[in-house]
Design a protein around this motif. Sequence first.
Motif, PDB file in Angstrom:
ATOM      1  N   UNK A 608     -14.831  -7.797  36.437  1.00  0.00           N
ATOM      2  CA  UNK A 608     -14.675  -8.696  35.297  1.00  0.00           C
ATOM      3  C   UNK A 608     -13.358  -9.426  35.456  1.00  0.00           C
ATOM      4  N   UNK A 609     -13.304 -10.703  35.044  1.00  0.00           N
ATOM      5  CA  UNK A 609     -12.056 -11.428  35.210  1.00  0.00           C
ATOM      6  C   UNK A 609     -12.082 -12.788  34.568  1.00  0.00           C
ATOM      7  N   UNK A 610     -10.905 -13.420  34.558  1.00  0.00           N
ATOM      8  CA  UNK A 610     -10.771 -14.724  33.910  1.00  0.00           C
ATOM      9  C   UNK A 610      -9.661 -15.521  34.590  1.00  0.00           C
ATOM     10  N   UNK A 611      -9.923 -16.827  34.749  1.00  0.00           N
ATOM     11  CA  UNK A 611      -8.917 -17.752  35.250  1.00  0.00           C
ATOM     12  C   UNK A 611      -8.041 -18.243  34.104  1.00  0.00           C
ATOM     13  N   UNK A 612      -6.909 -18.817  34.480  1.00  0.00           N
ATOM     14  CA  UNK A 612      -6.033 -19.448  33.503  1.00  0.00           C
ATOM     15  C   UNK A 612      -5.229 -20.545  34.166  1.00  0.00           C
ATOM     16  N   UNK A 613      -5.054 -21.661  33.447  1.00  0.00           N
ATOM     17  CA  UNK A 613      -4.294 -22.790  33.975  1.00  0.00           C
ATOM     18  C   UNK A 613      -3.460 -23.391  32.859  1.00  0.00           C
ATOM     19  N   UNK A 614      -2.186 -23.654  33.154  1.00  0.00           N
ATOM     20  CA  UNK A 614      -1.304 -24.264  32.165  1.00  0.00           C
ATOM     21  C   UNK A 614      -1.509 -25.772  32.134  1.00  0.00           C
ATOM     22  N   UNK A 615      -0.977 -26.432  31.110  1.00  0.00           N
ATOM     23  CA  UNK A 615      -1.051 -27.888  31.009  1.00  0.00           C
ATOM     24  C   UNK A 615      -0.475 -28.531  32.263  1.00  0.00           C
ATOM     25  N   UNK A 660      -6.738 -21.765  38.640  1.00  0.00           N
ATOM     26  CA  UNK A 660      -6.801 -20.339  38.931  1.00  0.00           C
ATOM     27  C   UNK A 660      -7.863 -19.994  39.941  1.00  0.00           C
ATOM     28  N   UNK A 661      -8.965 -20.747  39.940  1.00  0.00           N
ATOM     29  CA  UNK A 661     -10.060 -20.469  40.865  1.00  0.00           C
ATOM     30  C   UNK A 661      -9.724 -20.874  42.289  1.00  0.00           C
ATOM     31  N   UNK A 662      -8.793 -21.808  42.446  1.00  0.00           N
ATOM     32  CA  UNK A 662      -8.527 -22.361  43.772  1.00  0.00           C
ATOM     33  C   UNK A 662      -7.672 -21.442  44.639  1.00  0.00           C
ATOM     34  N   UNK A 663      -6.532 -20.991  44.120  1.00  0.00           N
ATOM     35  CA  UNK A 663      -5.623 -20.182  44.931  1.00  0.00           C
ATOM     36  C   UNK A 663      -5.425 -18.766  44.394  1.00  0.00           C
TER      37      UNK A 663
END
Length: 685
Positions: A608-615, A660-663
């Motif tokens: 289970x997991x989740x990405x995150x990206x700032x502005x 988050x998905x890229x690197x």
Amino acid sequence: MAHRNAMHRTITLLTAFAGVAVLLGVLAAGVAAPPVAALGRLAQAGDDAFNSLPSSFTVNPLAQGSRILAADGSLIATPQDQYRIVVPLSKVAPIMREAQVAIEDSRFYEHGPIDPEGIGRAIIENLRTGTASQGASTLTQQFVKMSLQAQALAAGNDQAAEAATAKTLVRKLVELRYAIGLEHTWTKDQILQGYLNIAYYGDGAYGVEAAARHYFDVPASRLTLTQAATLAGLVQSPSTTDPVHHAKAAQTRRDVVLDRMHELGIISDSAWTKAKKHPLKKDLHVTEPPSTCAASPEPYFCQFVIAWLLQQPALGKTAQARHDLLYRGGLTIHTTLDPKIQQTVDESIREVAPEKNHIGVSAAAYVTEPGTGKVLAFGQNTQFGLTPKQGVTAINYSVDKTYGGSGGFQFGSTAKAFALVTAMNQGLGLDATVDAPHADAHHYATFTPEQFPQPCGLYQPWHVYNDTPGGGHMSLMRATAMSTNTAFVALAERLGVCHIRDTMLAFGMHDADGSPIGKYPPQVILGAQTISPQTLANAYAGIAADGVLCQTYPVTEVLRGGKPIWQPKPSCKRVEPSGPVKQATRYLMYNMTNGSGIRNQLDGRQSAGKTGTADGNSQSWFVGYTPQLATAVWVGNPTDPTRRMFNVSMAGKYCASMTGACYAAPIWKRIMSRTLDGEPVLPMP
């Protein structure tokens, strides 16, 4: 009667010796010497006055560095104020014992605490030469002097330390009285053992074991004749004869020791001749102790665990008490750091985000065990260094600021996991739906203060974008997989921002500087607050453990003198009901198979997991878990947190934006897959 006569003779000889020494000094200086008369009156009074002096003192345990060990027993660091390793006499080579006694007090095992013959020889020699150069201290007296000085320095009493070595008659009398008392309670071997462990051997090495390792890279038990003679000769003047900085003087002094050993019949003619021909440089193999984190094989963990230890009340009531115990108490500290996982973390990060990459990003990862809070490993794509430059820093990007970390990084959509737990707590279930305003990367949806009242509300309209175009009536599963921002903002309006924040606080979420998560909706819903990988990994580990949160747990045992003084256990408590947390995990599992984690699923096991990206895509994350392992990975710009990062390329991989998905996710997959290889495949909820 015989005892009283011997004592009186000793004091009389001492009086003559001190008189000669002081008189010679007085003649040179042209001043009066009233202490001589006082000592003469003491001799006339016999040994009663002498016996009235204090006769005992406490020989405190010697200050010695502690040892911090990884989970496999390998050495991480030796924090210390003085480089000293206390060893029993049985661990010191016999030739070293003989060399030290030969040069300092050859009749040590024959005389008592005071050597009348030695005093007599000193008087004759001083009269012959016209100087006060010849001393008469026994090895026991020297040990007393060094002990008093060490105790005064440990107590921070510089005046007492100076008095312990002052060339005064009063100090000499007290030293003699203590020596007599000590030899009533200690054996000669115990005194020699104490001497060898307390003596300073120059260049920062205290005690024979530290000196042997520092100069020759061998334990004291394996010292050779020439090595032993070198060390034995250092004690007289360690600052001017240490072989690192004064090689010629060290060899000359070594040969003096060899001559004395030959004169006493300790070594044969052939051994003496051969030893004196042996160049000192052939013995030297200088090594530096890992006493600082910069010298540690794991400098960032060293820095972290020392900071953690200094905050633990179990090691002392005050910060100073904890520091003294850690740096002087000779502790052995067993940690949870797994060197194999650490190597996996370091390699996985650098394969995706190399050091000194041309786009100027850093990467860090933190790995913990759900249900215990064990710190299994953490790392980053930089070298440890006190002078910051690209690829070099002493700042630990993986942990909170209090442990040597940075100010943290915005954690973006990884915050949505806590909205999911809150939604499940409020009974929305696995079939929940949400009405999301339409938005994309160029067109926003607006939310107003009326929709989000205080105390966890807006003060002005909030414009929200979606990375992927979306909106309308959708399942919460789909909104999670698409990471639709407007869907989660609408969900938060329904749940209550303060309720989501309460869930975050329950899972230990806080700013990297230790302050609580803010109440402003962008902070709570979309992670517009600075967090460390440590905090985020621990929180997700709490979800992995079905709502049981464990505090950071890096140390399993602390020993002193081989005996445990503290055996901390995992500190865990249930912070949310199991059922709703398991439902939230199902959403995050769906994200792995249908959302942002789809390209980084673990082979042969669920996760289970989740990405995150700032502005502006300046910071990116992936946080995920299995029942055995939770890992948070951050990739971003540590020095310019608002720098927009689009059309980036690193390690041969191009991404339209820093997501988050890229690197971050590929690093996460490498760490998790390699660490879990060969481990049982446990079912997810």
